[in-house]
Motif scaffolding. Structure first.
Motif, PDB file in Angstrom:
ATOM      1  N   GLY A 162       0.774  -1.222   0.000  1.00 41.08           N
ATOM      2  CA  GLY A 162       0.000   0.000   0.000  1.00 41.08           C
ATOM      3  C   GLY A 162       0.812   1.282   0.000  1.00 41.08           C
ATOM      4  N   ARG A 163       2.140   1.181  -0.020  1.00 40.95           N
ATOM      5  CA  ARG A 163       2.956   2.389   0.020  1.00 40.95           C
ATOM      6  C   ARG A 163       3.343   2.847  -1.375  1.00 40.95           C
ATOM      7  NH1 ARG A 163       1.212   0.264   4.564  1.00 40.95           N
ATOM      8  NH2 ARG A 163       1.829   1.489   6.381  1.00 40.95           N
ATOM      9  N   SER A 164       3.483   4.159  -1.501  1.00 42.34           N
ATOM     10  CA  SER A 164       3.993   4.764  -2.724  1.00 42.34           C
ATOM     11  C   SER A 164       5.444   5.140  -2.501  1.00 42.34           C
ATOM     12  CB  SER A 164       3.174   6.019  -3.048  1.00 42.34           C
ATOM     13  OG  SER A 164       3.341   6.983  -2.006  1.00 42.34           O
ATOM     14  N   HIS A 191       3.080   1.746  -8.072  1.00 45.46           N
ATOM     15  CA  HIS A 191       1.779   1.098  -7.962  1.00 45.46           C
ATOM     16  C   HIS A 191       0.747   1.989  -7.267  1.00 45.46           C
ATOM     17  CE1 HIS A 191       4.833  -2.087  -8.172  1.00 45.46           C
ATOM     18  NE2 HIS A 191       3.933  -2.767  -8.842  1.00 45.46           N
ATOM     19  N   ASN A 192       1.193   2.776  -6.301  1.00 41.59           N
ATOM     20  CA  ASN A 192       0.267   3.595  -5.523  1.00 41.59           C
ATOM     21  C   ASN A 192       0.521   5.095  -5.668  1.00 41.59           C
ATOM     22  OD1 ASN A 192      -1.079   1.298  -4.200  1.00 41.59           O
ATOM     23  ND2 ASN A 192       0.903   0.997  -3.224  1.00 41.59           N
ATOM     24  N   ASP A 193       1.440   5.466  -6.534  1.00 40.80           N
ATOM     25  CA  ASP A 193       1.804   6.870  -6.672  1.00 40.80           C
ATOM     26  C   ASP A 193       0.756   7.709  -7.389  1.00 40.80           C
ATOM     27  OD1 ASP A 193       4.932   7.674  -5.982  1.00 40.80           O
ATOM     28  OD2 ASP A 193       4.608   5.528  -6.210  1.00 40.80           O
ATOM     29  N   GLY A 226      -2.346   7.764  -6.617  1.00 40.96           N
ATOM     30  CA  GLY A 226      -3.451   8.016  -5.695  1.00 40.96           C
ATOM     31  C   GLY A 226      -3.587   9.480  -5.333  1.00 40.96           C
ATOM     32  N   ARG A 242      -5.768   7.852   2.587  1.00 43.60           N
ATOM     33  CA  ARG A 242      -4.410   7.340   2.380  1.00 43.60           C
ATOM     34  C   ARG A 242      -3.385   8.455   2.169  1.00 43.60           C
ATOM     35  NH1 ARG A 242      -7.234   3.430  -1.024  1.00 43.60           N
ATOM     36  NH2 ARG A 242      -7.303   1.393   0.016  1.00 43.60           N
ATOM     37  N   ARG A 267      -1.418   9.313  -0.334  1.00 43.56           N
ATOM     38  CA  ARG A 267      -0.152   8.670  -0.681  1.00 43.56           C
ATOM     39  C   ARG A 267       0.362   9.023  -2.073  1.00 43.56           C
ATOM     40  NH1 ARG A 267      -2.370   2.413  -1.118  1.00 43.56           N
ATOM     41  NH2 ARG A 267      -3.731   2.685  -2.939  1.00 43.56           N
ATOM     42  N   THR A 323      -5.479  -6.802  -9.191  1.00 44.83           N
ATOM     43  CA  THR A 323      -4.185  -6.239  -8.815  1.00 44.83           C
ATOM     44  C   THR A 323      -3.323  -7.208  -8.012  1.00 44.83           C
ATOM     45  OG1 THR A 323      -5.115  -4.005  -8.783  1.00 44.83           O
ATOM     46  CG2 THR A 323      -3.045  -4.342  -7.586  1.00 44.83           C
TER      47      THR A 323
END
Length: 208
Positions: free
Chosen positions: A8-10, A39-41, A43, A50, A52, A163
């Motif tokens: 879950g981190r960017s 992957h999460n950047d 958001g 989040r 993030r 995902t």
């Protein structure tokens, strides 16, 4: 080998939450460090859920926010800025950094799997080139294998969404990362591979 990834981190939150500092404290001269972000950047940059996202691109743009999640004032940078920071920090430790492009989601159109999302894979390659570090196009390695297997078989490699992979899917992705490492011209990590890693067959494509 140590796995310090956190779900879950960017690139941004891996740094702002102190996770990168913990990795950095463990890095020793001569180590190899593999990073894969994006992957999460994409958001939200600032929300109460989040917060993030990083700014799009690889430039030096910034945006100041009062973070609704952390309740702290924060200067948000681009995806490229966060990646360059990690690369520079790793080099300063005397270690070798390798940038990986993104894994692939189970999203298909006209018999072809998505090779995205967004431009993060492209940006990762550009950052690696500009910073003169090794880049492995994991996206292409995985997508090519998925298309060889076909949509129906690939569906079995994912868990509850498009995902997150099942254990079998994670195993396949890991084997293709190993294949990418074995394709590097100087093969710097081959001597560290387990028996299982040594048995992984390399792909036709070459990494840089």
């Amino acid at each position: 080998m140590l796995n310090r990834a956190r779900g879950g981190r960017s690139s941004r939150t891996f740094i702002t939450e102190g996770l990168w500092d913990k990795v950095l404290s463990e890095i020793k001269k001569g180590d190899f460090v593999l990073i894969q972000f994006g992957h999460n950047d994409a958001g939200a940059i600032n929300d109460a859920l989040r917060a993030r996202g990083s700014l799009a691109g690889i430039g030096e743009e910034t945006q100041e926010i009062d973070n609704l999640l952390t309740k702290k004032h924060e200067v948000v940078h681009t995806y490229g800025w966060y990646m360059r920071k990690m690369i520079a920090d790793t080099k300063a430790k005397g270690a070798t950094l390798i940038v990986l492009s993104l894994t692939v989601r189970n999203i298909w159109k006209d018999g072809q799997v998505e090779r995205g999302p967004g431009k993060f894979g492209q940006w990762a390659g550009q950052i690696a080139k500009s910073q003169q570090v090794t880049f492995i196009d994991v996206t292409t390695l995985i997508a090519d294998r998925y298309e060889e297997l076909g949509e129906a078989k690939v569906k079995e490699l994912f868990a509850t969404d498009h995902t997150h992979t099942s254990p079998a899917g994670a195993e396949l992705n890991a084997s293709l990362v190993v294949a990418g490492l074995k394709m590097l011209s100087r093969k710097p990590l081959n001597r560290y591979l387990s028996e299982k890693g040594t048995a992984v067959k390399t792909e036709r494509r070459k990494s840089s």
